[in-house]
Scaffold this active site. Structure first.
Site, PDB file in Angstrom:
ATOM      1  N   GLU A  17      49.226  15.632  30.514  1.00  0.00           N
ATOM      2  CA  GLU A  17      50.628  15.235  30.646  1.00  0.00           C
ATOM      3  C   GLU A  17      51.576  16.402  30.354  1.00  0.00           C
ATOM      4  O   GLU A  17      52.617  16.536  30.999  1.00  0.00           O
ATOM      5  CB  GLU A  17      50.965  14.097  29.674  1.00  0.00           C
ATOM      6  CG  GLU A  17      50.290  12.773  29.980  1.00  0.00           C
ATOM      7  CD  GLU A  17      48.946  12.628  29.267  1.00  0.00           C
ATOM      8  OE1 GLU A  17      48.265  13.655  29.024  1.00  0.00           O
ATOM      9  OE2 GLU A  17      48.563  11.491  28.961  1.00  0.00           O
ATOM     10  N   GLY A 439      35.874  41.346  46.377  1.00  0.00           N
ATOM     11  CA  GLY A 439      35.135  40.164  46.818  1.00  0.00           C
ATOM     12  C   GLY A 439      35.987  39.118  47.496  1.00  0.00           C
ATOM     13  O   GLY A 439      35.768  38.770  48.641  1.00  0.00           O
ATOM     14  N   TRP A 568      31.921  31.697  30.217  1.00  0.00           N
ATOM     15  CA  TRP A 568      32.951  30.794  30.729  1.00  0.00           C
ATOM     16  C   TRP A 568      32.444  29.362  30.907  1.00  0.00           C
ATOM     17  O   TRP A 568      33.029  28.566  31.632  1.00  0.00           O
ATOM     18  CB  TRP A 568      33.556  31.369  32.020  1.00  0.00           C
ATOM     19  CG  TRP A 568      34.400  32.584  31.731  1.00  0.00           C
ATOM     20  CD1 TRP A 568      34.782  33.028  30.497  1.00  0.00           C
ATOM     21  CD2 TRP A 568      34.964  33.511  32.673  1.00  0.00           C
ATOM     22  NE1 TRP A 568      35.540  34.168  30.613  1.00  0.00           N
ATOM     23  CE2 TRP A 568      35.664  34.490  31.936  1.00  0.00           C
ATOM     24  CE3 TRP A 568      34.931  33.612  34.071  1.00  0.00           C
ATOM     25  CZ2 TRP A 568      36.333  35.544  32.545  1.00  0.00           C
ATOM     26  CZ3 TRP A 568      35.605  34.668  34.680  1.00  0.00           C
ATOM     27  CH2 TRP A 568      36.293  35.627  33.925  1.00  0.00           C
ATOM     28  N   ASP A 606      29.163  40.264  39.468  1.00  0.00           N
ATOM     29  CA  ASP A 606      30.407  40.326  38.697  1.00  0.00           C
ATOM     30  C   ASP A 606      30.168  39.999  37.228  1.00  0.00           C
ATOM     31  O   ASP A 606      29.556  38.982  36.913  1.00  0.00           O
ATOM     32  CB  ASP A 606      31.419  39.311  39.248  1.00  0.00           C
ATOM     33  CG  ASP A 606      31.994  39.742  40.598  1.00  0.00           C
ATOM     34  OD1 ASP A 606      32.136  40.959  40.819  1.00  0.00           O
ATOM     35  OD2 ASP A 606      32.296  38.854  41.414  1.00  0.00           O
ATOM     36  N   GLU A 612      34.617  40.592  26.851  1.00  0.00           N
ATOM     37  CA  GLU A 612      35.197  39.583  25.967  1.00  0.00           C
ATOM     38  C   GLU A 612      34.141  38.811  25.190  1.00  0.00           C
ATOM     39  O   GLU A 612      34.467  38.094  24.261  1.00  0.00           O
ATOM     40  CB  GLU A 612      36.107  38.637  26.748  1.00  0.00           C
ATOM     41  CG  GLU A 612      35.359  37.719  27.680  1.00  0.00           C
ATOM     42  CD  GLU A 612      36.322  36.815  28.458  1.00  0.00           C
ATOM     43  OE1 GLU A 612      37.271  37.350  29.035  1.00  0.00           O
ATOM     44  OE2 GLU A 612      36.097  35.603  28.460  1.00  0.00           O
ATOM     45  N   HIS A 648      31.204  44.443  38.631  1.00  0.00           N
ATOM     46  CA  HIS A 648      32.658  44.534  38.549  1.00  0.00           C
ATOM     47  C   HIS A 648      33.120  43.954  37.222  1.00  0.00           C
ATOM     48  O   HIS A 648      32.605  42.939  36.763  1.00  0.00           O
ATOM     49  CB  HIS A 648      33.311  43.766  39.706  1.00  0.00           C
ATOM     50  CG  HIS A 648      34.760  43.489  39.465  1.00  0.00           C
ATOM     51  ND1 HIS A 648      35.708  44.478  39.473  1.00  0.00           N
ATOM     52  CD2 HIS A 648      35.414  42.338  39.155  1.00  0.00           C
ATOM     53  CE1 HIS A 648      36.888  43.937  39.188  1.00  0.00           C
ATOM     54  NE2 HIS A 648      36.744  42.651  38.980  1.00  0.00           N
ATOM     55  N   CYS A 650      36.793  43.320  34.669  1.00  0.00           N
ATOM     56  CA  CYS A 650      38.244  43.385  34.587  1.00  0.00           C
ATOM     57  C   CYS A 650      38.698  42.726  33.297  1.00  0.00           C
ATOM     58  O   CYS A 650      37.879  42.346  32.475  1.00  0.00           O
ATOM     59  CB  CYS A 650      38.879  42.707  35.784  1.00  0.00           C
ATOM     60  SG  CYS A 650      38.246  41.077  36.120  1.00  0.00           S
ATOM     61  N   HIS A 701      47.471  41.826  40.399  1.00  0.00           N
ATOM     62  CA  HIS A 701      48.122  40.692  39.742  1.00  0.00           C
ATOM     63  C   HIS A 701      49.566  40.508  40.171  1.00  0.00           C
ATOM     64  O   HIS A 701      50.213  39.556  39.780  1.00  0.00           O
ATOM     65  CB  HIS A 701      48.050  40.852  38.225  1.00  0.00           C
ATOM     66  CG  HIS A 701      46.638  40.926  37.729  1.00  0.00           C
ATOM     67  ND1 HIS A 701      45.946  42.109  37.698  1.00  0.00           N
ATOM     68  CD2 HIS A 701      45.782  39.972  37.314  1.00  0.00           C
ATOM     69  CE1 HIS A 701      44.723  41.873  37.249  1.00  0.00           C
ATOM     70  NE2 HIS A 701      44.594  40.589  37.021  1.00  0.00           N
ATOM     71  N   CYS A 733      40.793  44.129  41.239  1.00  0.00           N
ATOM     72  CA  CYS A 733      40.084  42.848  41.149  1.00  0.00           C
ATOM     73  C   CYS A 733      40.177  42.156  42.509  1.00  0.00           C
ATOM     74  O   CYS A 733      40.687  42.723  43.471  1.00  0.00           O
ATOM     75  CB  CYS A 733      40.702  41.999  40.026  1.00  0.00           C
ATOM     76  SG  CYS A 733      39.696  40.542  39.611  1.00  0.00           S
TER      77      CYS A 733
END
Ligand code: GLN
Ligand code: ZN
Length: 762
Positions: A17, A439, A568, A606, A612, A648, A650, A701, A733
């Site tokens: 919401e 890609g 992820w 990739d 991270e 790759h 990023c 970006h 990217c």
């Protein structure tokens, strides 16, 4: 009586919401009063569900219109000059301007504050900006208003504020560099003021989040902790310092000894710290045990947690509190909504609402271990754990056997890079400074609609395939026309670089409403790894070999690597992450080998999330980097020397892990660098990157089209550190978020830039 409390609840709402209201507000379809009503209803509902689940002390201050760090910046008046305008007090417009920037004439088109990852989560916060003459002043009433709101609803509340040291740590200095710690003296009076206001509202406890206590802290910062809390000691309410995302380790003594009334610790990430903590804790301090994982979707092992509770209860008595490990911001809202998960899988899961109930049961188990409700909950939980431990849906002997059969050398290519590259160069016949892209090409509405129509059964398999093939053909034709050297098929069939593969692997499950806030109004719905992972059939070969048939140029196969697949997703908790990475690596390795067999001579794997995944503590880096690089190599090493493996990366800074990136032994890496003006090259001063590399020459970006000259300049800069024969030319990217016109203009310039460089070096 052990107290059940919560560190924070997801703010987005089970129907997202908040996202919908934010976006409507930004479009002008909802006015401010409407937006505020949505926020108010969400808070009321969330307090209610937590209370109903058995949470006794409810968090306030976990709600944010965009981000809690941004709210804090407003509260202490850290509002950059460019957003101040002439109006007095900041407004919601100010807040959203800081978050999203302003493109119109207002504030002269001020750019947004920078955004970055919140510790090792996928949540992004807005980086506070500090100037050397930074002044702080109480400038935002939200926390006090929400406390009043909750109290009016009859709730017992514990306001949550970001601690002064963590807040300063997370910020960035602007202008002439200076030591952020110098701002502490100016900041602390604000905390005193905030605490006094809260106390005047009748608040008994405040939660002060200091997660930097789980990091490697410089001495000056450690020292600052004592000073800070000594100064805040006089505030007329009780303070619970909350630490999470890891163990206190060398900061344990410091944290235990702070002159505050309570300390929260993360026992999910670091259960081993409990005995030490209990030994070193002053006799009157409250300890909050973070026992229910706020970062994942699995039910807590209640018996195991209850053991820790019992142990702590014996030492702490009344001073024991129970909580999730961290704020529940990082997990989805309510499992009850999942109407399409099968009952067995569903019985293994817990979202925020269910986790609150687990916290409550654990708190009850301290006080009334033999109460019927407690023993029933524990027994039911035990049955679930047992079912999961033995379920044939999860445990696949063939997958486990394959992982067990990995031999040293399986993660190595046949020959060293020097030999491979000689062969690859002879086979591929590429010009110097070969051009390629990462890609994806623009995802038009037509593509998205076709994908949605096919998924919902409105478009036949055949018709869908034709739309995808047409898109591939157009992308191939486009790349040939522009003169790119290594082509891609464009990834039109992919909704998301992880989900696309997860949907085709066995061992992954998907929720319908498992949304988690990533930043602002953006939410992600990570796939759930629930069982041993395997690949029943090829996943990309059909599309990529179709693309290859359309051209004589080299077509680059494209897949997501094992580390990124893992990072992820919501991972399993019953086996280590590195085992899941190996399973993924083997599944993806089969795909790479199948692509090779289909005549594809370059395959890109990739690993956007490689950096991270780094643990917060330096002492844990070695272990992570070892298994992460191994998983990548395992995935990449099933092919012949002549097949060129690209990777790759990023989103991050790579200089501190450049040696591990080299250890991936990819023949070519394409890597984000343009936004930092090739800062990456600094790493090559001390370390010679051995393989080929394509430092991104333009930022994808933004829709801005970089000029040929700009890219030539960046490439020349790169040639000073990297031998020309090892350089590739590519964007930062994938291009999926871009529109076609700017993509064409930018790539035309990029190809021209590569040609200029070729002239320099003949
Ligand atoms: N191949 C992917 C793409 O081009 C890579 C995306 C990423 O690195 N985030 O979209
Ligand atoms: Zn990328």
């Amino acid at each position: 009586m052990a107290l059940a409390h919560n560190l924070g609840f997801p703010r987005i709402g089970h129907e997202r919401e908040l996202k919908k209201a934010q976006e409507a507000f930004w479009k002008g379809e909802l006015d401010e009063a409407g937006l505020r009503t949505v926020g108010c209803e969400l808070r009321a509902r969330h307090w209610q569900v937590q209370r109903k689940a058995g949470i006794e002390l409810l968090p306030v201050g976990d709600f944010a219109w965009y981000d809690q760090v941004l709210t804090h910046s407003l509260m202490v008046g850290a509002i950059p000059e460019r957003f101040r305008g002439d109006a007095g007090a900041p407004t919601l417009q100010t807040l959203f301007a800081m978050a999203r920037g302003v493109s119109d004439s207002c504030c002269a088109g001020a750019h947004a504050q920078e955004m970055t990852k919140w510790f090792d989560t996928n949540y992004h916060y807005l980086v506070p900006e500090f100037t050397e003459d930074q002044a702080f002043a109480l400038s935002w009433e939200q926390l006090f208003e929400e406390v009043a709101e909750a109290r009016a609803l009859g709730h017992a509340v514990k306001p949550v504020v970001l601690g002064p040291l963590t807040y300063l740590w997370l910020g960035k200095t602007k202008g002439t560099p200076f030591d952020k710690l110098a701002l502490l003296e100016r900041l602390l009076p604000l905390y005193t003021e905030i605490f006094q206001r809260l106390a005047a509202q009748g608040v008994e406890w405040v939660q002060i989040d200091e997660p930097i206590l789980v990091l490697d802290l410089p001495r000056a910062w450690k020292n600052a902790f004592e000073r800070t809390y000594q100064q805040l000691q006089r505030a007329p309410l009780k303070k619970l310092v909350a630490t999470y995302f890891g163990g206190l380790e060398d900061n344990l003594g410091l944290a235990a000894g702070l002159p505050v009334e309570g300390l929260h610790v993360d026992l999910v990430r670091a259960p081993e710290q409990l005995p030490d903590l209990l030994d070193r804790l002053p006799a009157d301090k409250v300890v909050s045990l973070g026992l229910v994982n706020g970062r994942n979707v699995w039910r807590c092992d209640l018996e195991q947690a209850a053991d820790l509770v019992r142990h702590a209860q014996a030492r702490l008595g009344e001073r024991l509190w129970i909580a999730p490990s961290c704020s529940l911001l990082h997990c989805p809202v309510d499992l009850e909504r999942e109407d399409q998960l099968d009952p067995e899988l569903k019985s293994w899961l817990a979202f925020a609402v269910q986790k609150c109930a687990e916290v409550a049961v654990l708190a009850r188990s301290a006080t009334a271990p033999h109460a019927a409700d407690v023993t029933a909950a524990l027994a039911q939980n035990r049955a679930v754990q047992l079912d999961r431990a033995t379920s044939a849906r999860i445990h696949k002997p063939e997958v486990q056997a394959r992982v067990a059969a990995i031999r040293p050398g399986d993660d190595q290519r046949h020959s060293p890079f020097a030999e491979r590259i000689t062969r690859q160069r002879a086979d591929l016949q590429l010009p110097p400074f070969p051009t390629t892209t990462i890609g994806s090409f623009p995802q038009t509405t037509e593509i998205r609609h076709a994908r949605q129509a096919w998924r919902s059964g409105r478009l036949s398999e055949l018709a869908y395939e034709q739309v995808m093939q047409a898109s591939i053909a157009a992308v191939v034709e486009f790349q040939e026309r522009l003169g790119l050297d290594v082509l891609v098929h464009g990834e039109a069939e992919r909704n998301d670089m992880v989900e696309y593969f997860a949907e085709q692997l066995d061992g992954y499950a998907f929720t319908r409403f498992g949304w988690v806030q990533s930043y602002g109004s953006r939410c992600v719905k990570p796939a759930v790894i629930y069982g041993d992972l395997s690949r029943p059939r090829p996943m990309t070969v059909k599309w990529i070999s179709y693309a290859q048939r359309l051209t004589d140029k080299v077509m680059k196969g494209m897949l997501t690597g094992p580390v990124t697949m893992l990072m992820w997703s919501f991972p399993r908790e019953d086996i280590p992450r590195e085992v899941q990475a190996r399973q993924l690596a083997l599944a993806l390795r089969d795909e790479v080998v199948d692509l090779e067999a289909a005549g594809i001579r370059i395959v890109q794997i990739d690993e956007a999330a490689f950096r991270e995944g780094l643990p917060l503590r330096k002492n844990a880096w070695g272990h992570y980097l070892a298994w992460a690089t191994e998983a990548f190599r395992l995935c990449a090493s099933g092919v012949d020397d002549g097949t060129q493996i690209h990777t790759h990366m990023c989103y991050s800074e790579f200089n501190d892990v450049i040696e591990s990136i080299a250890a991936l032994d990819a023949d070519v890496i394409t890597i984000e660098t343009s936004r930092s003006d090739m800062e990456l090259l600094d790493a090559f001063e001390k370390f010679e990157y051995p393989n080929e590399i394509g430092p991104g020459v333009y930022d994808i970006h933004s829709p801005r089209v970089p000029s040929q000259a700009e890219m030539v300049k960046l490439l020349r800069k790169a040639t000073q550190r990297i031998p020309a024969e090892r350089l590739w030319v590519n964007p930062d990217c994938g291009l999926k978020t871009r529109a076609w016109p700017e993509t064409e203009a930018a790539l035309v310039n990029m190809v021209a830039a590569a040609r200029t460089l070729r002239e320099d070096f003949v």
